[in-house]
Design a protein around this motif. Structure first.
Motif, PDB file in Angstrom:
ATOM      1  N   ALA A  89      -3.526  -9.204 -17.617  1.00  0.00           N
ATOM      2  CA  ALA A  89      -3.186 -10.615 -17.801  1.00  0.00           C
ATOM      3  C   ALA A  89      -2.130 -10.790 -18.890  1.00  0.00           C
ATOM      4  O   ALA A  89      -1.207 -11.600 -18.746  1.00  0.00           O
ATOM      5  CB  ALA A  89      -4.435 -11.420 -18.133  1.00  0.00           C
ATOM      6  N   LEU A  92       1.340  -9.690 -17.590  1.00  0.00           N
ATOM      7  CA  LEU A  92       1.899 -10.692 -16.688  1.00  0.00           C
ATOM      8  C   LEU A  92       2.277 -11.963 -17.447  1.00  0.00           C
ATOM      9  O   LEU A  92       3.341 -12.543 -17.215  1.00  0.00           O
ATOM     10  CB  LEU A  92       0.921 -10.989 -15.562  1.00  0.00           C
ATOM     11  CG  LEU A  92       0.674  -9.818 -14.608  1.00  0.00           C
ATOM     12  CD1 LEU A  92      -0.421 -10.165 -13.615  1.00  0.00           C
ATOM     13  CD2 LEU A  92       1.941  -9.394 -13.897  1.00  0.00           C
ATOM     14  N   CYS A  99      -1.799 -15.478 -13.016  1.00  0.00           N
ATOM     15  CA  CYS A  99      -2.580 -14.497 -12.275  1.00  0.00           C
ATOM     16  C   CYS A  99      -4.018 -14.954 -12.156  1.00  0.00           C
ATOM     17  O   CYS A  99      -4.623 -15.401 -13.123  1.00  0.00           O
ATOM     18  CB  CYS A  99      -2.527 -13.164 -13.020  1.00  0.00           C
ATOM     19  SG  CYS A  99      -3.499 -11.863 -12.273  1.00  0.00           S
ATOM     20  N   VAL A 101      -7.583 -13.300 -11.075  1.00  0.00           N
ATOM     21  CA  VAL A 101      -8.173 -11.973 -10.902  1.00  0.00           C
ATOM     22  C   VAL A 101      -9.524 -12.090 -10.207  1.00  0.00           C
ATOM     23  O   VAL A 101     -10.339 -12.934 -10.557  1.00  0.00           O
ATOM     24  CB  VAL A 101      -8.371 -11.278 -12.264  1.00  0.00           C
ATOM     25  CG1 VAL A 101      -8.986  -9.890 -12.077  1.00  0.00           C
ATOM     26  CG2 VAL A 101      -7.057 -11.182 -13.023  1.00  0.00           C
ATOM     27  N   LEU A 110      -5.481  -9.083  -7.675  1.00  0.00           N
ATOM     28  CA  LEU A 110      -4.725 -10.111  -8.378  1.00  0.00           C
ATOM     29  C   LEU A 110      -4.043 -11.006  -7.362  1.00  0.00           C
ATOM     30  O   LEU A 110      -3.433 -10.511  -6.406  1.00  0.00           O
ATOM     31  CB  LEU A 110      -3.665  -9.476  -9.273  1.00  0.00           C
ATOM     32  CG  LEU A 110      -4.094  -8.282 -10.124  1.00  0.00           C
ATOM     33  CD1 LEU A 110      -2.895  -7.719 -10.878  1.00  0.00           C
ATOM     34  CD2 LEU A 110      -5.198  -8.672 -11.081  1.00  0.00           C
ATOM     35  N   VAL A 112      -1.125 -13.668  -7.413  1.00  0.00           N
ATOM     36  CA  VAL A 112      -0.027 -14.199  -8.218  1.00  0.00           C
ATOM     37  C   VAL A 112       0.837 -15.098  -7.341  1.00  0.00           C
ATOM     38  O   VAL A 112       0.842 -14.938  -6.110  1.00  0.00           O
ATOM     39  CB  VAL A 112       0.824 -13.064  -8.828  1.00  0.00           C
ATOM     40  CG1 VAL A 112      -0.024 -12.129  -9.693  1.00  0.00           C
ATOM     41  CG2 VAL A 112       1.548 -12.258  -7.753  1.00  0.00           C
ATOM     42  N   ALA A 120       5.718  -9.364 -10.841  1.00  0.00           N
ATOM     43  CA  ALA A 120       4.364  -8.926 -11.185  1.00  0.00           C
ATOM     44  C   ALA A 120       4.207  -7.424 -10.952  1.00  0.00           C
ATOM     45  O   ALA A 120       3.687  -6.707 -11.815  1.00  0.00           O
ATOM     46  CB  ALA A 120       3.330  -9.696 -10.372  1.00  0.00           C
TER      47      ALA A 120
END
Length: 132
Positions: A89, A92, A99, A101, A110, A112, A120
């Motif tokens: 995290a 990113l 993100c 998760v 993930l 995104v 990413a």
């Protein structure tokens, strides 16, 4: 079979892979519609949240507002491993990528924004290389 707990090994061996397609988060009161094949479901007091391929949501006319790319970290992480989610995290977030998760038994997944998928993946691969 238990997963890896060592953060260094988790990061260096995470091998992020993008699943083809576009995925959306939907929510409905009650349960998932019959015939729908969600990749994630979460029961909340407000209703059931599910992640499904965008074309399935479109075919059923389901509303959504977030279109995501699905990235799987191919390392088998233990469910009680400490630090993997935080490290991912942070990597990113440092690049301005949001993100969501989801932990499966074998891997972390993930979601995104689809337009940030390449950034990413690059960030995750850089994190893995730095940790090797």
């Amino acid at each position: 079979m238990s997963g890896e707990r060592d953060l260094q090994k988790l990061l260096s061996g995470m091998h992020p892979v993008r699943t083809p397609g576009r995925y959306v988060y939907c929510t409905l009161p009650g349960k998932v519609p019959t015939g729908l094949r969600p990749v994630v479901t979460v029961a909340e007091p407000e209703g059931v949240t599910f992640v499904v391929a965008q074309e399935e949501a479109d075919a059923l006319g389901l509303p959504y507002s977030f279109v995501a790319a699905w990235i799987t970290l191919r390392v088998h992480s233990a469910l009680d491993a400490v630090g993997l989610t935080a490290a991912v995290a942070t990597a990113l977030a440092d690049r301005g990528v949001s993100c969501n998760v989801v932990a499966g038994f074998h891997h972390d997944h993930l979601f995104v924004p689809v337009h940030d998928a390449d950034r990413a993946l690059a960030a995750l691969r850089a994190l893995a290389a730095e940790s090797a």
